[in-house]
Design an enzyme around this catalytic site. Structure first.
Site, PDB file in Angstrom:
ATOM      1  N   SER A   1       0.966  -1.166  -0.143  1.00 33.87           N
ATOM      2  CA  SER A   1       0.058  -0.113   0.081  1.00 33.87           C
ATOM      3  C   SER A   1       0.851   1.315  -0.194  1.00 33.87           C
ATOM      4  O   SER A   1       0.342   2.385  -0.414  1.00 33.87           O
ATOM      5  CB  SER A   1      -1.105   0.034   1.166  1.00 33.87           C
ATOM      6  OG  SER A   1      -0.165  -0.227   2.453  1.00 33.87           O
TER       7      SER A   1
ATOM      8  N   HIS B   1      -5.609  -3.921  -1.689  1.00 37.61           N
ATOM      9  CA  HIS B   1      -5.383  -2.980  -2.945  1.00 37.61           C
ATOM     10  C   HIS B   1      -5.278  -3.807  -4.169  1.00 37.61           C
ATOM     11  O   HIS B   1      -5.491  -3.032  -5.324  1.00 37.61           O
ATOM     12  CB  HIS B   1      -3.763  -2.305  -2.675  1.00 37.61           C
ATOM     13  CG  HIS B   1      -3.836  -1.188  -1.349  1.00 37.61           C
ATOM     14  ND1 HIS B   1      -4.363  -0.070  -1.644  1.00 37.61           N
ATOM     15  CD2 HIS B   1      -3.328  -1.481  -0.269  1.00 37.61           C
ATOM     16  CE1 HIS B   1      -4.510   0.282  -0.218  1.00 37.61           C
ATOM     17  NE2 HIS B   1      -3.740  -0.591   0.441  1.00 37.61           N
TER      18      HIS B   1
ATOM     19  N   LYS C   1     -11.983  -0.823  -0.441  1.00 36.19           N
ATOM     20  CA  LYS C   1     -11.192  -0.005  -1.712  1.00 36.19           C
ATOM     21  C   LYS C   1     -11.616  -0.176  -2.711  1.00 36.19           C
ATOM     22  O   LYS C   1     -12.726   0.535  -3.066  1.00 36.19           O
ATOM     23  CB  LYS C   1      -9.534  -0.470  -1.390  1.00 36.19           C
ATOM     24  CG  LYS C   1      -9.072   0.105   0.016  1.00 36.19           C
ATOM     25  CD  LYS C   1      -7.812  -0.535   0.443  1.00 36.19           C
ATOM     26  CE  LYS C   1      -7.543   0.137   1.554  1.00 36.19           C
ATOM     27  NZ  LYS C   1      -6.512  -0.681   2.481  1.00 36.19           N
TER      28      LYS C   1
HETATM   29  C1  LIG Z   1      -6.519  -0.771   4.242  1.00 35.79           C
HETATM   30  C2  LIG Z   1      -6.000  -2.127   4.259  1.00 35.79           C
HETATM   31  C3  LIG Z   1      -6.489  -2.916   5.250  1.00 35.79           C
HETATM   32  C4  LIG Z   1      -7.576  -2.791   5.910  1.00 35.79           C
HETATM   33  O1  LIG Z   1      -9.047  -3.084   5.336  1.00 35.79           O
HETATM   34  P1  LIG Z   1      -9.974  -1.946   5.842  1.00 35.79           P
HETATM   35  O2  LIG Z   1     -11.263  -2.667   5.166  1.00 35.79           O
HETATM   36  O3  LIG Z   1      -9.883  -0.395   5.385  1.00 35.79           O
HETATM   37  O4  LIG Z   1     -10.173  -2.169   7.386  1.00 35.79           O
HETATM   38  C5  LIG Z   1      -5.712  -4.103   5.301  1.00 35.79           C
HETATM   39  N1  LIG Z   1      -4.642  -4.525   4.522  1.00 35.79           N
HETATM   40  C6  LIG Z   1      -3.962  -3.570   3.657  1.00 35.79           C
HETATM   41  C7  LIG Z   1      -2.836  -4.082   2.892  1.00 35.79           C
HETATM   42  C8  LIG Z   1      -4.772  -2.449   3.520  1.00 35.79           C
HETATM   43  O5  LIG Z   1      -4.221  -1.434   2.757  1.00 35.79           O
END
Ligand SMILES: *Cc1c(COP(=O)(O)O)cnc(C)c1O
Length: 408
Positions: free
Chosen positions: A202, A230, A261
């Site tokens: 990320s 992602h 996302k």
């Molecule tokens: C955003 C993210 C999460 C968490 O997901 P949410 O649904 O926002 O809690 C987990 N792992 C990675 C790599 C992320 O970027």
């Protein structure tokens, strides 16, 4: 339009109370806030107004939005809103209890089937968030007698899952398979060995060596858990992520992902074998002891998964534009690291340099957040460009030009 004021009077938040002095027991918080300010690490509490799209209204200004994970432009899509309204009308808003008790609705059941279908696995389990999915699953799979090998750039929710597991944790340098091999070799005495990695990282937009991770897991008798947060919706022919894209489904035992996302909804998921998922219902504490997310949200997420299947051009165009954009920045001599997807960092070094660049871009109505500790090591502070299918071509041109001017 970028640059136009956008405050909507009747939805504007009430003015905050002026802050009173802290009680003596909490007075140390003032010192910590001062320290954060001095280090360039203080974060503003921005208020977003209205629906987000390629543009976003933040603190009353319309900005081109490069600070959202809404990669496919689904977060503000009215079809998700309609699915959610229909879901809320059918099942009410609150889930009322954890899925273990009575919170698991028809809508959640349909969503879990849709996720399993998208990933082409036997079963899936939906969590209130991706964060909860990672912490609960890692802590369920590993305990004090086990060893977890974790990439140095893994997401905070993976790190916290490792802590919660109370397992022995070995952190290997980012994507370094030789170091991982050594770590696993030194953990033969552990009851279980678990390799955990983001698939698309990320912070720097790089991709994990999934084939290599699976190969080492085979040799060292380890479990492979990957986090597709992602990559879901963006990679793979069906849009299920990088495991699909790289043909590593046979070697990856557990896939974690998020609905929040590219899918534009909310919630996390874990997917894999039916027996594994059934076992998780007895062991994943964030699933057992946290209220299920609202069925209306599950309905919206299910609609988003259908849209991923119906509208592949969103992910294809996004990836094409991302490659063009990163190429352009490299050509201007900027340090975009190993970026190979829709996340493009511009590495600035110090937190202050990253914030200064972000502020200059803000002056041109471009919202590109500065990423600083604790998200990245201090000397690798960066501004992170998150591309969306909704961006117009001229927005990307404008950003590339602004970066070439201000980032050097
Ligand atoms: C955003 C993210 C999460 C968490 O997901 P949410 O649904 O926002 O809690 C987990 N792992 C990675 C790599 C992320 O970027």
């Amino acid at each position: 339009m970028a640059g136009m004021p956008c405050r909507i009077e009747d939805t504007a938040p009430a003015a905050r109370r002026p802050s009173a002095p802290l009680p003596a027991a909490l007075a140390w918080i003032d010192d910590e806030l001062d320290a954060l300010r001095d280090a360039g690490l203080e974060r503003p509490a921005r208020v977003r107004e209205g629906r987000q799209a390629g543009e976003v209204c933040l603190d009353g200004r319309t900005l081109v939005n490069f600070g959202s994970n809404d990669y496919l432009g689904l977060a503000g899509d009215v079809r998700l809103t309609k699915a959610a309204s229909k879901g809320a009308c059918a099942e009410g808003f609150g889930a009322g209890a954890s899925p273990l008790v009575s919170g698991h609705s028809r809508a959640h059941d349909a969503l879990e089937r849709a996720i399993a279908g998208l990933l082409d696995v036997e079963a899936a389990l939906v969590f209130p968030s991706g964060y909860a999915a990672n912490t609960a699953t890692i802590a369920a799979l590993a305990g004090p007698d086990d060893f977890i090998a974790s990439d140095a750039c893994n997401h905070a929710s993976i790190i916290d899952g490792c802590r919660l597991a109370r397992a022995r944790v070995g952190v290997y340098p980012h994507r370094d398979l030789a170091a991982l091999d050594t770590l696993l070799g030194g953990a033969r005495d552990a009851r279980r060995r678990l390799i955990v990695s983001d698939t698309l990282f990320s912070m720097d937009g790089t991709i994990a060596p999934l084939g290599g991770l699976c190969e080492l897991a085979r040799r060292h008798d380890a479990i492979v858990l990957v986090d597709e947060a992602h990559a879901t919706g963006v990679f793979g022919d069906r849009g299920s992520g990088l495991v699909e894209e790289t043909g590593t489904a046979d070697g990856v035992h557990v896939r974690v992902g998020t609905l929040s996302k590219a899918l534009g909804a909310a919630g996390g998921f874990v997917a894999g074998n039916a027996a594994f998922i059934h076992w998780l219902r007895h062991k994943a504490r964030a699933w057992m002891f946290s209220t299920a997310h609202p069925p209306a949200v599950a309905a919206a997420a299910t609609r988003a998964i259908a849209l991923v299947a119906q509208e592949p051009m969103r992910r294809l165009e996004l990836r094409e534009r991302a490659a063009d954009f990163a190429g352009r920045l490299r050509h201007s001599g900027l340090d975009v690291g190993g970026a190979e997807a829709q996340i493009v960092p511009v590495v600035m070094g110090s937190p202050r340099a990253a914030v200064a660049l972000s502020e200059k871009l803000l002056g041109e109505e471009l919202f590109v957040p500065a990423i600083r500790p604790p998200s990245v090591p201090s000397h690798k502070s960066l501004v992170r460009v998150s591309l969306s299918w909704l961006h117009e071509r001229h927005d990307l041109t404008r950003l590339a030009e602004a970066l070439a001017t201000h980032a050097r």
